[in-house]
Design a protein around this motif. Structure first.
Motif, PDB file in Angstrom:
ATOM      1  N   ALA A 183      21.554  43.423  32.227  1.00 60.38           N
ATOM      2  CA  ALA A 183      22.797  42.351  32.598  1.00 60.38           C
ATOM      3  C   ALA A 183      23.917  42.508  31.606  1.00 60.38           C
ATOM      4  O   ALA A 183      25.023  42.267  31.683  1.00 60.38           O
ATOM      5  CB  ALA A 183      22.148  41.018  32.647  1.00 60.38           C
ATOM      6  N   SER A 186      28.008  46.938  30.657  1.00 58.02           N
ATOM      7  CA  SER A 186      29.470  46.728  31.284  1.00 58.02           C
ATOM      8  C   SER A 186      28.696  47.346  32.913  1.00 58.02           C
ATOM      9  O   SER A 186      27.976  47.904  33.007  1.00 58.02           O
ATOM     10  CB  SER A 186      30.481  47.678  30.851  1.00 58.02           C
ATOM     11  N   GLN A 187      29.584  46.608  33.802  1.00 50.82           N
ATOM     12  CA  GLN A 187      29.352  47.061  35.051  1.00 50.82           C
ATOM     13  C   GLN A 187      29.300  48.578  35.249  1.00 50.82           C
ATOM     14  O   GLN A 187      28.538  49.236  35.863  1.00 50.82           O
ATOM     15  CB  GLN A 187      30.396  46.448  36.175  1.00 50.82           C
ATOM     16  N   LYS A 188      30.211  49.389  34.780  1.00 49.74           N
ATOM     17  CA  LYS A 188      30.354  50.815  34.976  1.00 49.74           C
ATOM     18  C   LYS A 188      28.990  51.484  34.209  1.00 49.74           C
ATOM     19  O   LYS A 188      28.559  52.496  34.793  1.00 49.74           O
ATOM     20  CB  LYS A 188      31.406  51.389  34.465  1.00 49.74           C
ATOM     21  N   ARG A 190      26.112  50.067  33.898  1.00 51.50           N
ATOM     22  CA  ARG A 190      24.761  49.708  34.907  1.00 51.50           C
ATOM     23  C   ARG A 190      24.996  50.902  36.013  1.00 51.50           C
ATOM     24  O   ARG A 190      24.039  51.320  36.254  1.00 51.50           O
ATOM     25  CB  ARG A 190      24.804  48.385  35.412  1.00 51.50           C
ATOM     26  N   TYR A 191      26.089  51.181  36.389  1.00 52.79           N
ATOM     27  CA  TYR A 191      26.159  52.118  37.837  1.00 52.79           C
ATOM     28  C   TYR A 191      25.817  53.204  37.196  1.00 52.79           C
ATOM     29  O   TYR A 191      24.894  54.027  38.119  1.00 52.79           O
ATOM     30  CB  TYR A 191      27.628  51.881  38.194  1.00 52.79           C
ATOM     31  N   GLY A 330      28.339  46.151  25.490  1.00 52.68           N
ATOM     32  CA  GLY A 330      28.623  45.114  26.488  1.00 52.68           C
ATOM     33  C   GLY A 330      28.632  43.765  26.062  1.00 52.68           C
ATOM     34  O   GLY A 330      29.585  43.569  24.968  1.00 52.68           O
TER      35      GLY A 330
END
Length: 388
Positions: A183, A186-188, A190-191, A330
């Motif tokens: 969690a 960063s979102q990218k 995790r992607y 993050g």
């Protein structure tokens, strides 16, 4: 004029007489240890880092004298500092440089700032006052607006000197469980990690004997990318030859089938692990192998070491590295600058000579970097032309 000479001359330890420093009524004992004994002892210290290992420094900076200084009070060992002695041309002065030290034997159960101040006082008394040298200390990056170590040095009378060209350091919190860690990315990040997890890649921990496997991957990457390499990669084989029970780095790999596509050498001793060297092949980028590699390294550090932080180092100005490392930090960890080198001398000739040497080295380094970058760019253009 170099303060970290690469000449092949091997040096012997200059003797330091065991003694004490007294300031505001405090006393601190100190003595110099042989290199091998030093590395075995400090491998258990909370604050140890690769720059403070004799095995590393003797390979990385072979043109300087090394004095591994152990601090204690009675029967209690408090910490240490690997002091690098750089004699300046014509014998005008000597700089006593401590990179990422002094450091504590244990970080809990004591007043850390007070112990650090006493170790610094001892270094000043021995090298600046007694031996008329300039003492230079390079501190770690720390979370927060104020670097605590730099503040202690400034209060002790140290003056800021030169800093590194790209000072930002990226530090990950490895103490979180998998859910919290995921969690925090960063979102990218995790992607890309999820893409790597679906690519059929395998992660494994290497052994000291796998150094050849790593170096083959690293040399192929260097030849392919043609980047200026100031990493000190030539120290790794010596570090991996350190005996069991020392702060020998760990090797990690990611493979696609029978082919190794990514690897990393990680310093895992102490409470802060450190990324030393990494290597990838062409397939690793599209497969996001670096994301899977570091995801597993973070989990391994949490489960197998006392590390709470994982220092990823800097970026040398590469935007892609900033994106990768900042996304990994993050929301847990910190991105903070290395403070400039802090300098102190009890005698003004030593301070003047040392300051001039640092400035001269900075100018020479910038010129060297510009020439090397231009040469590598020319090689890249010639390679692209040949392919066309």
């Amino acid at each position: 004029m170099s303060l970290t000479s690469h000449s092949p001359t091997m040096t012997t330890l200059a003797p330091v007489t065991a003694g004490v420093s007294k300031r505001n009524g405090t006393l601190l004992e100190h003595r110099v240890l042989p290199g091998g004994e030093w590395d075995r002892l400090v491998s258990t210290f909370d604050g140890v880092c690769q720059e403070q290992l004799f095995a590393y420094a003797s390979l990385r900076w072979p043109g300087v004298d090394l004095e591994p200084v152990l601090f204690s009070e009675g029967d209690k060992v408090l910490g240490g500092a690997l002091v690098m002695l750089q004699r300046l041309p014509l014998g005008v002065a000597t700089v006593a440089l401590i990179k990422w030290g002094p450091f504590l034997a244990q970080s809990e159960g004591l007043d850390r700032d007070v112990v650090m101040e006493r170790m610094i006082d001892t270094l000043v008394a021995e090298y600046a006052s007694k031996r008329s040298m300039m003492v230079s200390i390079m501190s770690h990056a720390e979370a927060g607006e104020v670097n605590g170590m730099a503040a202690i040095l400034a209060a002790r009378g140290f003056k800021p000197g030169v800093g590194v060209k790209y000072p930002m350091r990226y530090v990950v919190d490895v103490s979180l469980d998998d859910t919290a860690r995921l969690a925090a990315f960063s979102q990218k990040w995790r992607y890309n990690l999820r893409k790597a997890m679906k690519a059929g890649l395998a992660f494994e921990t290497g052994a000291p004997g796998d150094i050849g496997r790593f170096m083959t991957l690293y040399r192929a990457m260097s030849e392919r990318k043609l980047f200026p390499d100031y990493s000190g990669i030539d120290t790794l084989e010596g570090l991996m030859a350190m005996p069991d029970g020392t702060a020998r780095p760990e090797l990690f790999f990611v493979s696609q089938g029978d082919k190794t596509i990514a690897g990393a050498a990680i310093f895992t001793a102490g409470t802060t692990a450190c990324y030393l060297y990494g290597a990838t092949d062409d397939a690793a980028l599209d497969l996001r192998a670096g994301y899977l590699l570091h995801w597993h390294i973070i989990g391994w550090l949490r489960d197998n070491t006392k590390a709470r932080l994982y220092d990823l180092g800097g970026t040398d100005g590469f935007a892609g590295l900033h994106q990768f490392k900042s996304g990994m930090v993050g929301d847990a960890g910190h991105i903070s600058p290395l403070p400039p080198t802090m300098n102190f001398a009890s005698h003004w000739p030593a301070f003047a000579a040392g300051t001039a040497a640092y400035k001269g080295r900075e100018m020479l380094t910038r010129g060297r970097d510009a020439v090397l970058t231009a040469r590598l760019e020319m090689q890249k253009r010639l390679r692209r032309g040949a392919r066309a």
